[in-house]
Scaffold this motif. Structure first.
Motif, PDB file in Angstrom:
ATOM      1  N   ASP A 152      19.269 -17.955  -6.209  1.00 56.50           N
ATOM      2  CA  ASP A 152      18.748 -16.691  -5.630  1.00 56.50           C
ATOM      3  C   ASP A 152      18.188 -15.805  -6.059  1.00 56.50           C
ATOM      4  N   GLY A 162      19.742 -22.249  -0.289  1.00 57.61           N
ATOM      5  CA  GLY A 162      18.935 -21.950   0.687  1.00 57.61           C
ATOM      6  C   GLY A 162      17.665 -20.918   0.042  1.00 57.61           C
ATOM      7  N   THR A 177      22.369 -16.875   1.427  1.00 57.94           N
ATOM      8  CA  THR A 177      21.886 -17.445   2.555  1.00 57.94           C
ATOM      9  C   THR A 177      22.450 -18.600   3.216  1.00 57.94           C
ATOM     10  N   ARG A 180      27.154 -11.548  -2.145  1.00 59.90           N
ATOM     11  CA  ARG A 180      26.963 -11.898  -3.722  1.00 59.90           C
ATOM     12  C   ARG A 180      27.480 -11.030  -4.799  1.00 59.90           C
TER      13      ARG A 180
HETATM   14 MG    MG Z   1      19.388 -19.244  -2.493  1.00 58.72          MG
END
Ligand code: MG
Ligand code: GTP
Length: 350
Positions: A12, A41, A244, A250
């Motif tokens: 991420d 993602g 995502t 997070r």
């Molecule tokens: Mg990601």
């Protein structure tokens, strides 16, 4: 010329945006997704997320390939092919491992609770691949129109001096074989050597490895996180992030120089991209020139550049600075030129 995008922390970092930027800016002939599965993602630009289709879809001229090392949930892949209208330019390797319903159930019943997996079945499916009982893409009827030999296509493209952008998943600190973070890791290694094997190319076919770091560290799920921010610090920094795929908040922490150095070396990083500079340092949204960054942001980038230069063997410089989620929000310090028939990248000093 093959440029590979990899993550420097726990995933991420913004690889999706950087891949999309390179696909467009460098006129990629091919964008290939290497490793991972639908658990990873990528957000290419605001509102455009992919879990299976390569992030290069944003360049309508790029051929899109899914390498054999990527796990596929056919339902998710077919949905995305439809959603992004890429059926005429996407290829799926014959050998991709297939995720089945029971793999997702197994992951939910075990790994999700134990190590914070996201429940998409990637880990169990990979374990069946190792046991030689998993299905592969060539056995799945609806995937037949897309099947190809990705390794052969990429090797041919490299030989013809085409531009290939390869997108890795996750980040170096989630590598399966890492001893410091095990068992809070993903189901494969997540550095350039693994992604090369996933694609079916050798180490010498990678011309540039771009290690992507966020200006701070984020992590979804369990496991150690040095310098983790508490609620008060999160409020003070004014930064919030939601995963995502996981939809989970997070966890956030300070930029970790030791982890960053480790990732640079494990990847033979030649360049790095620093994202979310606008979130860490106020008043830098959408800045496109290095000289227009605020002094605190410039000092951070320039110190980091010196740190990498003195600690890694192949590093040419911080080449891309991202100041917002969209492709235009980018400072590009690269200079590309041709030496004979080969494309060469130099980096202006930050
Ligand atoms: Mg990601
Ligand atoms: P993984 O493959 O799961 O590691 O994902 P990723 O590295 O592609 O990153 P992901 O898309 O999951 O998360 C990054 C988030 O940051 C997305 O919401 C992006 O739109 C956003 N983003 C990327 N670069 C920037 C930036 O420079 N500034 C801001 N404000 N947001 C950014």
């Amino acid at each position: 010329m093959l440029e590979m995008v990899v993550g420097g922390f726990y995933g991420d970092e913004g690889k999706g945006k950087i891949t999309g930027y390179l696909a467009v800016k460098d006129d990629a002939d091919i964008v290939v997704r290497a490793g991972g599965g639908p658990q990873a993602g990528h957000t290419i630009v605001e509102g455009k997320k992919v879990r299976q289709v390569p992030g290069g879809f944003i360049n309508p001229k790029s051929r899109l390939l899914i390498a054999r090392g990527t796990l596929i949930n056919p339902e998710i892949l077919l949905d995305e092919i439809e959603q992004y209208g890429v059926k005429d330019r996407i290829g799926v390797d014959y050998g991709c491992t297939i995720i089945e319903r029971e793999h997702m159930d197994q992951e939910k019943a075990d790994l999700v609770k134990r190590v914070g997996s996201v429940g998409t079945g990637t880990g169990p499916a990979r374990s069946y691949r190792i046991l030689r009982t998993a299905k592969i893409a060539k056995e799945i009827e609806p995937l037949k129109p897309y099947l190809t030999d990705v390794s052969a296509e990429i090797n041919k493209a490299i030989a013809a001096n085409k531009t290939v952008v390869a997108e890795g998943v996750h980040g170096a600190a989630l590598s399966l074989l890492d001893y410091k973070f095990y068992p809070y890791v993903t189901s494969q290694d997540t550095t350039a050597s693994q992604f090369a094997a996933d694609i079916g190319i050798g180490p010498k076919d990678i011309d540039e490895v771009i290690v992507v770091y966020k200006s701070y560290v984020s992590r979804v799920g369990e496991g150690p996180l040095e310098g983790e921010w508490d609620e008060e610090k999160r409020k003070e920094m004014g930064i919030e992030e939601i995963g995502t795929v996981s939809g989970r908040r997070r966890r956030l922490a300070d930029f970790n120089y030791e982890l960053a150095k480790d990732a640079m070396n494990k990847n033979s990083g030649t360049q790095s991209a620093i994202t979310c500079v606008d979130r860490l340092f106020k008043n830098n949204e959408s800045v496109r020139e290095y000289g227009s960054l605020t002094n605190d942001a410039k000092a951070f980038i320039s110190n980091l550049n010196t740190f990498f230069k003195s600690n890694s063997r192949y590093f040419k410089g911080i080449s891309i600075i991202s100041t917002g989620p969209n492709l235009e929000d980018t400072i590009d310090l690269r200079e590309r030129s041709k030496v004979g028939s080969k494309e060469v990248t130099e980096v202006r000093t930050a």
